[in-house]
Design a protein around this motif. Structure first.
Motif, PDB file in Angstrom:
ATOM      1  N   ARG A   1       0.866  -1.183   0.000  1.00 25.64           N
ATOM      2  CA  ARG A   1       0.000   0.000   0.000  1.00 25.64           C
ATOM      3  C   ARG A   1       0.899   1.228   0.000  1.00 25.64           C
ATOM      4  NH1 ARG A   1      -5.228   0.537   2.295  1.00 25.64           N
ATOM      5  NH2 ARG A   1      -5.001  -1.539   3.176  1.00 25.64           N
ATOM      6  N   TYR A   2       0.685   2.124  -0.950  1.00 23.81           N
ATOM      7  CA  TYR A   2       1.496   3.348  -0.975  1.00 23.81           C
ATOM      8  C   TYR A   2       1.116   4.207   0.235  1.00 23.81           C
ATOM      9  CZ  TYR A   2       3.181   2.245  -5.644  1.00 23.81           C
ATOM     10  OH  TYR A   2       3.802   1.628  -6.709  1.00 23.81           O
ATOM     11  N   PRO A   3       2.117   4.863   0.867  1.00 26.66           N
ATOM     12  CA  PRO A   3       1.831   5.692   2.034  1.00 26.66           C
ATOM     13  C   PRO A   3       0.739   6.714   1.707  1.00 26.66           C
ATOM     14  CG  PRO A   3       4.206   5.553   1.658  1.00 26.66           C
ATOM     15  CD  PRO A   3       3.541   4.878   0.497  1.00 26.66           C
TER      16      PRO A   3
ATOM     17  N   GLU B   1      -5.518   4.882   0.382  1.00 26.18           N
ATOM     18  CA  GLU B   1      -6.554   4.113   1.094  1.00 26.18           C
ATOM     19  C   GLU B   1      -6.573   2.653   0.668  1.00 26.18           C
ATOM     20  OE1 GLU B   1     -10.459   5.774   0.698  1.00 26.18           O
ATOM     21  OE2 GLU B   1      -9.828   7.651   1.667  1.00 26.18           O
ATOM     22  N   ARG B   2      -6.298   2.461  -0.619  1.00 25.19           N
ATOM     23  CA  ARG B   2      -6.428   1.127  -1.192  1.00 25.19           C
ATOM     24  C   ARG B   2      -5.057   0.487  -1.391  1.00 25.19           C
ATOM     25  NH1 ARG B   2      -8.017  -1.096  -6.086  1.00 25.19           N
ATOM     26  NH2 ARG B   2      -6.986   0.624  -7.120  1.00 25.19           N
ATOM     27  N   ALA B   3      -4.981  -0.819  -1.167  1.00 28.41           N
ATOM     28  CA  ALA B   3      -3.707  -1.509  -1.421  1.00 28.41           C
ATOM     29  C   ALA B   3      -3.480  -1.588  -2.933  1.00 28.41           C
ATOM     30  CB  ALA B   3      -3.756  -2.907  -0.835  1.00 28.41           C
ATOM     31  N   ALA B   4      -2.259  -1.297  -3.366  1.00 34.09           N
ATOM     32  CA  ALA B   4      -1.936  -1.399  -4.797  1.00 34.09           C
ATOM     33  C   ALA B   4      -1.775  -2.864  -5.193  1.00 34.09           C
ATOM     34  CB  ALA B   4      -0.658  -0.621  -5.108  1.00 34.09           C
ATOM     35  N   LEU B   5      -1.365  -3.687  -4.223  1.00 30.04           N
ATOM     36  CA  LEU B   5      -1.242  -5.132  -4.445  1.00 30.04           C
ATOM     37  C   LEU B   5      -1.682  -5.846  -3.179  1.00 30.04           C
ATOM     38  CD1 LEU B   5       2.339  -5.710  -5.948  1.00 30.04           C
ATOM     39  CD2 LEU B   5       0.165  -5.932  -7.168  1.00 30.04           C
TER      40      LEU B   5
ATOM     41  N   GLY C   1      -2.457  -6.226 -17.419  1.00 27.01           N
ATOM     42  CA  GLY C   1      -3.424  -5.590 -16.522  1.00 27.01           C
ATOM     43  C   GLY C   1      -3.669  -4.171 -16.962  1.00 27.01           C
ATOM     44  N   SER C   2      -4.850  -3.667 -16.650  1.00 24.36           N
ATOM     45  CA  SER C   2      -5.192  -2.309 -17.086  1.00 24.36           C
ATOM     46  C   SER C   2      -4.383  -1.288 -16.289  1.00 24.36           C
ATOM     47  CB  SER C   2      -6.693  -2.083 -16.923  1.00 24.36           C
ATOM     48  OG  SER C   2      -7.084  -2.506 -15.645  1.00 24.36           O
ATOM     49  N   ASN C   3      -4.469  -0.024 -16.656  1.00 24.06           N
ATOM     50  CA  ASN C   3      -3.744   1.039 -15.945  1.00 24.06           C
ATOM     51  C   ASN C   3      -4.114   0.978 -14.463  1.00 24.06           C
ATOM     52  OD1 ASN C   3      -4.359   3.199 -18.735  1.00 24.06           O
ATOM     53  ND2 ASN C   3      -2.443   2.209 -18.224  1.00 24.06           N
ATOM     54  N   GLY C   4      -3.089   0.999 -13.628  1.00 19.98           N
ATOM     55  CA  GLY C   4      -3.333   1.002 -12.185  1.00 19.98           C
ATOM     56  C   GLY C   4      -3.539  -0.384 -11.595  1.00 19.98           C
ATOM     57  N   ALA C   5      -3.395  -1.436 -12.395  1.00 21.82           N
ATOM     58  CA  ALA C   5      -3.649  -2.808 -11.907  1.00 21.82           C
ATOM     59  C   ALA C   5      -2.590  -3.254 -10.888  1.00 21.82           C
ATOM     60  CB  ALA C   5      -3.676  -3.781 -13.076  1.00 21.82           C
ATOM     61  N   GLY C   6      -1.386  -2.655 -10.942  1.00 24.29           N
ATOM     62  CA  GLY C   6      -0.350  -3.009  -9.964  1.00 24.29           C
ATOM     63  C   GLY C   6       0.910  -3.585 -10.581  1.00 24.29           C
ATOM     64  N   LYS C   7       1.039  -3.533 -11.885  1.00 26.10           N
ATOM     65  CA  LYS C   7       2.179  -4.162 -12.574  1.00 26.10           C
ATOM     66  C   LYS C   7       3.510  -3.516 -12.159  1.00 26.10           C
ATOM     67  CE  LYS C   7       0.480  -3.123 -16.607  1.00 26.10           C
ATOM     68  NZ  LYS C   7      -0.690  -2.343 -16.170  1.00 26.10           N
ATOM     69  N   THR C   8       3.574  -2.186 -12.262  1.00 28.48           N
ATOM     70  CA  THR C   8       4.822  -1.493 -11.918  1.00 28.48           C
ATOM     71  C   THR C   8       5.138  -1.679 -10.430  1.00 28.48           C
ATOM     72  OG1 THR C   8       4.489   0.113 -13.670  1.00 28.48           O
ATOM     73  CG2 THR C   8       5.960   0.772 -11.895  1.00 28.48           C
ATOM     74  N   THR C   9       4.117  -1.672  -9.604  1.00 30.38           N
ATOM     75  CA  THR C   9       4.334  -1.876  -8.163  1.00 30.38           C
ATOM     76  C   THR C   9       4.979  -3.246  -7.930  1.00 30.38           C
ATOM     77  OG1 THR C   9       2.381  -0.514  -7.767  1.00 30.38           O
ATOM     78  CG2 THR C   9       3.174  -1.854  -5.909  1.00 30.38           C
ATOM     79  N   LEU C  10       4.481  -4.259  -8.626  1.00 31.62           N
ATOM     80  CA  LEU C  10       5.040  -5.603  -8.470  1.00 31.62           C
ATOM     81  C   LEU C  10       6.506  -5.630  -8.927  1.00 31.62           C
ATOM     82  CD1 LEU C  10       4.694  -8.565  -7.763  1.00 31.62           C
ATOM     83  CD2 LEU C  10       3.726  -8.976 -10.017  1.00 31.62           C
TER      84      LEU C  10
ATOM     85  N   PRO D   1      13.109   0.129 -16.648  1.00 27.83           N
ATOM     86  CA  PRO D   1      11.947   0.715 -15.978  1.00 27.83           C
ATOM     87  C   PRO D   1      11.092   1.551 -16.918  1.00 27.83           C
ATOM     88  CG  PRO D   1      13.911   1.975 -15.458  1.00 27.83           C
ATOM     89  CD  PRO D   1      14.344   0.861 -16.372  1.00 27.83           C
ATOM     90  N   GLN D   2       9.839   1.730 -16.507  1.00 28.80           N
ATOM     91  CA  GLN D   2       8.894   2.532 -17.291  1.00 28.80           C
ATOM     92  C   GLN D   2       9.350   3.998 -17.337  1.00 28.80           C
ATOM     93  OE1 GLN D   2       4.942   2.202 -15.695  1.00 28.80           O
ATOM     94  NE2 GLN D   2       3.990   3.051 -17.509  1.00 28.80           N
ATOM     95  N   GLN D   3       9.827   4.499 -16.196  1.00 28.05           N
ATOM     96  CA  GLN D   3      10.362   5.867 -16.152  1.00 28.05           C
ATOM     97  C   GLN D   3      11.787   5.816 -16.682  1.00 28.05           C
ATOM     98  OE1 GLN D   3       8.899   8.598 -14.512  1.00 28.05           O
ATOM     99  NE2 GLN D   3       7.188   7.644 -13.426  1.00 28.05           N
TER     100      GLN D   3
ATOM    101  N   ASP E   1       9.456  -3.074 -18.111  1.00 27.69           N
ATOM    102  CA  ASP E   1       8.196  -2.380 -17.811  1.00 27.69           C
ATOM    103  C   ASP E   1       7.908  -1.382 -18.934  1.00 27.69           C
ATOM    104  OD1 ASP E   1       5.965  -1.350 -16.632  1.00 27.69           O
ATOM    105  OD2 ASP E   1       6.932  -0.678 -14.788  1.00 27.69           O
ATOM    106  N   GLU E   2       6.988  -1.717 -19.800  1.00 29.40           N
ATOM    107  CA  GLU E   2       6.612  -0.827 -20.921  1.00 29.40           C
ATOM    108  C   GLU E   2       7.866  -0.387 -21.682  1.00 29.40           C
ATOM    109  OE1 GLU E   2       3.497  -0.077 -21.534  1.00 29.40           O
ATOM    110  OE2 GLU E   2       2.554  -0.742 -19.696  1.00 29.40           O
ATOM    111  N   ALA E   3       8.704  -1.362 -21.999  1.00 33.17           N
ATOM    112  CA  ALA E   3      10.052  -1.048 -22.497  1.00 33.17           C
ATOM    113  C   ALA E   3      10.085  -0.567 -23.941  1.00 33.17           C
ATOM    114  CB  ALA E   3      10.931  -2.293 -22.353  1.00 33.17           C
TER     115      ALA E   3
ATOM    116  N   SER F   1       3.556  -5.035 -20.848  1.00 35.83           N
ATOM    117  CA  SER F   1       3.316  -4.106 -21.945  1.00 35.83           C
ATOM    118  C   SER F   1       1.823  -4.072 -22.235  1.00 35.83           C
ATOM    119  CB  SER F   1       4.057  -4.576 -23.196  1.00 35.83           C
ATOM    120  OG  SER F   1       3.717  -3.761 -24.294  1.00 35.83           O
ATOM    121  N   HIS F   2       1.370  -2.917 -22.735  1.00 35.41           N
ATOM    122  CA  HIS F   2      -0.012  -2.852 -23.211  1.00 35.41           C
ATOM    123  C   HIS F   2      -0.097  -3.274 -24.673  1.00 35.41           C
ATOM    124  CE1 HIS F   2      -1.527  -1.183 -19.540  1.00 35.41           C
ATOM    125  NE2 HIS F   2      -0.553  -0.285 -19.537  1.00 35.41           N
ATOM    126  N   TYR F   3       1.065  -3.525 -25.294  1.00 37.37           N
ATOM    127  CA  TYR F   3       1.065  -4.045 -26.665  1.00 37.37           C
ATOM    128  C   TYR F   3       0.973  -5.562 -26.566  1.00 37.37           C
ATOM    129  CZ  TYR F   3       3.087   0.554 -27.787  1.00 37.37           C
ATOM    130  OH  TYR F   3       3.325   1.897 -27.911  1.00 37.37           O
TER     131      TYR F   3
END
Ligand SMILES: Nc1ncnc2c1ncn2[C@@H]1O[C@H](COP(=O)(O)OP(=O)(O)OP(=O)(O)O)[C@@H](O)[C@H]1O
Length: 294
Positions: free
Chosen positions: A10-12, A15-19, A36-45, A72-74, A149-151, A181-183
């Protein structure tokens, strides 16, 4: 090589756990496609696996101390340095020397088509070129597990083929890969196993071949409407039909049924704009599984 037990994060301030409740075993040499869709938790994992985020809940068990390569995605390079300087700097960080250093540098430069960019400042590269530098830096690292990650976002089609080829080579060389990837055609090409995350949980975890199956069907689309009489023919042949935007899919049919439909189509004035016989693509399955929220 890796086992996750009841992993959660859970990000500090969130409210909701990311994973939450992630259980997973990853075998050496396997390429896992993470969807997984945007926000599904892939990058967090991926961030938990690479140690970018601290472990909060659950266990991460490695069979041996992992050597990790991360794309990394960034974008993660020094914008003010030249491409060659960035690569040399990361080669130093990865403690590469001698023949191995030269070989790995040459290989990454060739795979990511950076030969004529080496003396350019990273910040002056185009978006796709920056992505290729980011990829080269991850690939440069000698590792057992590579995380992508979205390389390939923004990379042109020809260069994308080269990057995907490099991932296939990693797999062939027995390296473990997690590729997100979303591709989906990329994931379909490189992954042997598909893991679908939804709202921080594993929704599906299957061998790719098992998921795609060999359920051969017929996909048809017309520029305007489907020809009059087709529905009657399909009903007469006792075929079930999935109606899709712009066309339809007949999931199961035998050779005789295929022949009769083909004859009917050949007699029409307007030909279909798409006629494809085969199993569904990962993208089509994903859209069905995930309700179209990619
Ligand atoms: N730094 C952060 N602080 C707070 N919440 C975050 C942070 N990063 C991500 N989240 C939230 O955690 C959840 C999972 O995000 P994550 O980035 O892991 O998703 P993702 O599957 O990688 O998405 P995308 O496909 O958009 O890259 C989302 O609800 C997101 O809003």
């Amino acid at each position: 090589m890796l086992e996750l037990r009841d992993l959660g994060f859970r990000y500090p301030g969130s409210e909701r756990a990311a994973l939450h409740g992630i259980n997973l075993q990853l075998q050496a040499g396997q390429c896992l496609g993470l969807l997984g869709s945007n926000g599904a938790g892939k990058t967090t994992l991926l961030s938990l696996l690479s140690g970018v985020l601290p472990l909060q809940q659950g266990e991460l068990r490695w069979s041996a101390t992992p050597r990790l390569g991360l794309v990394p995605q960034q974008l993660a390079f020094y914008a003010g340095l030249k491409v060659r300087e960035n690569l040399e700097l990361f080669a130093d960080l990865y403690r590469l020397s001698g023949d191995e250093r030269r070989q790995r540098l040459d290989q990454c430069i060739a795979t990511c088509a950076l030969e004529d960019k080496l003396s350019r400042r990273a910040e002056g590269l185009s978006g796709g070129e920056q992505r290729r530098l980011n990829f080269a830096i991850g690939l440069l690292q000698p590792a057992d597990l590579y995380l992508f990650d979205e390389a390939t976002v923004g990379v042109d089609a020809a260069n994308r083929q080269a990057l995907l080829g490099a991932i296939e080579q990693l797999s062939a060389a027995g390296k473990t890969v997690i590729y997100t990837s979303h591709y989906l055609e990329e994931v379909e090409r490189v992954a042997q196993r598909i893991l679908l995350l939804h709202e921080g949980q594993v929704r599906l975890d299957l061998d790719k071949r098992q998921l795609l199956g060999d359920d051969h069907g017929l996909l048809l689309e017309w520029p305007d409407a489907a020809p009059v009489g087709l529905q009657e023919l399909l009903a007469r042949l006792q075929l079930t039909v999935e109606v899709l935007p712009g066309g339809l899919r007949i999931p199961h049919l035998d050779g005789q049924q295929l022949l009769q439909i083909s004859q009917f189509i050949a007699e029409q004035k307007q030909l279909p704009s798409l006629l494809r016989f085969g199993r569904p693509s990962l993208e089509q399955l994903y859209l069905r599984l995930n309700g179209g929220r990619l």
